[in-house]
Design a protein around this motif. Structure first.
Motif, short mmCIF file in Angstrom:
data_model
loop_
_atom_site.label_atom_id
_atom_site.label_comp_id
_atom_site.label_asym_id
_atom_site.label_seq_id
_atom_site.Cartn_x
_atom_site.Cartn_y
_atom_site.Cartn_z
N ILE A 285 0.88 -1.18 0.00
CA ILE A 285 0.00 0.00 0.00
C ILE A 285 0.91 1.23 0.00
CG2 ILE A 285 -1.66 1.37 1.34
CD1 ILE A 285 -2.60 -1.32 2.60
N ILE A 286 0.69 2.12 -0.98
CA ILE A 286 1.47 3.36 -1.04
C ILE A 286 0.46 4.52 -1.06
CG2 ILE A 286 3.08 4.76 -2.42
CD1 ILE A 286 4.33 2.12 -1.61
N VAL A 287 0.66 5.47 -0.16
CA VAL A 287 -0.19 6.66 -0.14
C VAL A 287 0.70 7.88 -0.36
CG1 VAL A 287 -1.84 8.04 1.18
CG2 VAL A 287 -1.78 5.54 1.48
N ASN A 288 0.50 8.57 -1.46
CA ASN A 288 1.28 9.77 -1.77
C ASN A 288 0.52 10.99 -1.27
OD1 ASN A 288 3.82 9.31 -3.19
ND2 ASN A 288 2.55 8.30 -4.75
N SER A 289 0.86 11.42 -0.05
CA SER A 289 0.14 12.57 0.53
C SER A 289 1.04 13.79 0.70
CB SER A 289 -0.49 12.17 1.88
OG SER A 289 -1.35 13.17 2.36
N ALA A 290 2.36 13.64 0.50
CA ALA A 290 3.25 14.81 0.63
C ALA A 290 2.83 15.87 -0.39
CB ALA A 290 4.69 14.39 0.40
N GLY A 291 2.73 17.09 0.06
CA GLY A 291 2.35 18.16 -0.86
C GLY A 291 2.62 19.52 -0.26
N ILE B 180 -2.02 1.81 -4.88
CA ILE B 180 -1.38 3.12 -4.74
C ILE B 180 -2.49 4.16 -4.71
CG2 ILE B 180 0.17 4.80 -5.80
CD1 ILE B 180 1.59 2.40 -7.19
N VAL B 181 -2.44 5.05 -3.72
CA VAL B 181 -3.44 6.12 -3.61
C VAL B 181 -2.71 7.45 -3.68
CG1 VAL B 181 -5.29 7.12 -2.23
CG2 VAL B 181 -4.89 4.65 -2.16
N ASN B 182 -3.01 8.24 -4.69
CA ASN B 182 -2.38 9.55 -4.87
C ASN B 182 -3.34 10.65 -4.45
OD1 ASN B 182 0.00 8.45 -5.97
ND2 ASN B 182 -0.97 8.29 -7.99
N ILE B 183 -2.84 11.59 -3.65
CA ILE B 183 -3.71 12.68 -3.22
C ILE B 183 -3.56 13.85 -4.18
CG2 ILE B 183 -4.46 14.14 -1.31
CD1 ILE B 183 -4.67 11.11 -0.75
N SER B 184 -4.61 14.07 -4.95
CA SER B 184 -4.69 15.22 -5.87
C SER B 184 -5.40 16.34 -5.12
CB SER B 184 -5.43 14.79 -7.14
OG SER B 184 -5.69 15.88 -7.97
#
Ligand code: NAP
Length: 255
Positions: free
Chosen positions: A95-101, A147-151
């Motif tokens: 599980i990968i969560v891309n929340s850095a922003g 993979i969940v990307n935070i847009s």
């Protein structure tokens, strides 16, 4: 025995030292995952671990939760994180969560090239680097992953003062859809979430006047909470969403 939607899974969350990333760690651990909280600020990532250990169900199959330092915009830093994770857990996260922003707001006519590049480097390139490195590792070992990307909702509708940010977040959706097409054959699903206005430090610089005028456009009439995004992150990370990939889902109170 660990139970929950993602029991026994290893999850990497970037931007985990604050806001939505921190809430994602809390919900994923509540749902049985072992969580790696990664942030450019190690102390804040460690704070997330300390606070969510209290919420976690206790022992789990893979190992202890951990904190890690990473700058997602730097490929060497991302590679180092992957190495550290493989050494510690003997397998990549599934599980990968891309929340850095980040934001660096200014009017189009005044925005500096540095501010444009900084936002694109973290929000778009950072999500790319983490997806590429960790998906590569996943395809070698695992038979499935998420993979969940935070847009952001701003990537869909635009926002004054955010040409850099909106462009980066629209890019995250397009990149998610493209990655979903490529990674489907490995049973790795890739989805994007488009939050509206969520109560985290990232919106602290938005003037109260602007927030009040934007809230008039939100049918639910309020700012969202980080855990309202995190619950969807957990769903998309789990097998409950097993036929979903390439999706881009609003969590915006209807904005
Ligand atoms: P936040 O509270 O500011 O959390 C973002 C985290 O990412 C911070 O801990 C930040 O560290 C970290 N970070 C920044 N640059 C990084 C880098 N290069 N490498 C690793 N970590 C880095 O903001 P949030 O609201 O939780 O935002 C999470 C995601 O949701 C972001 O992608 C944001 O664009 C998106 N989003 C938020 C909203 C909202 O209203 N809150 C709405 C739509 C989308 P520092 O504190 O040191 O910068």
């Amino acid at each position: 025995m660990v139970t929950g939607m993602v029991a026994g899974r290893l999850a990497l969350v970037t931007g985990a030292g604050s806001g939505i990333g921190r809430a994602a760690c809390q919900v994923l651990s509540r749902e049985g995952a072992t969580v790696i909280a990664a942030d450019r600020n190690y102390d804040s990532a460690m704070q997330t671990i300390k606070s969510h250990i209290a919420l976690a169900s206790g022992s789990n199959a893979i190992g202890d939760h951990s904190a890690a330092e990473v700058d997602v915009s730097d490929s060497k830093s991302v590679q180092n994180l992957l190495k550290t994770v493989l050494t510690q857990y003997k397998a990549p996260p599934t599980i990968i969560v891309n929340s850095a922003g980040i934001t660096r707001d200014n009017w189009l006519l005044k925005m500096s090239e540095d501010d444009f590049n900084a936002v694109l480097n973290v929000n778009l390139k950072g999500s790319f680097l983490v997806m590429q490195s960790f998906a590569n590792a996943m395809t070698e070992i695992s038979s499935s992953g998420s993979i969940v990307n935070i847009s952001s909702i701003v990537g869909k509708y635009g926002n004054m003062g955010q040409t850099n940010y909106a462009g980066s977040k629209a890019g995250v959706v397009a990149m998610t859809q493209s990655a979903a097409k490529e990674l489907g054959k490995f049973n790795i699903r890739v989805n994007a979430i488009l939050p509206g206005f969520i109560r985290t430090p990232i919106i602290e610089t938005v003037p109260e006047k602007v927030i009040q005028s934007l809230l008039k456009l939100v049918p639910l009439g309020r700012i969202g909470e980080p855990n309202e995004v995190a619950e969807l992150i957990a769903f998309l990370s789990s097998d409950k969403s097993s036929f979903m990939t390439g999706a881009a889902i609003d969590v915006s109170g209807g904005y």
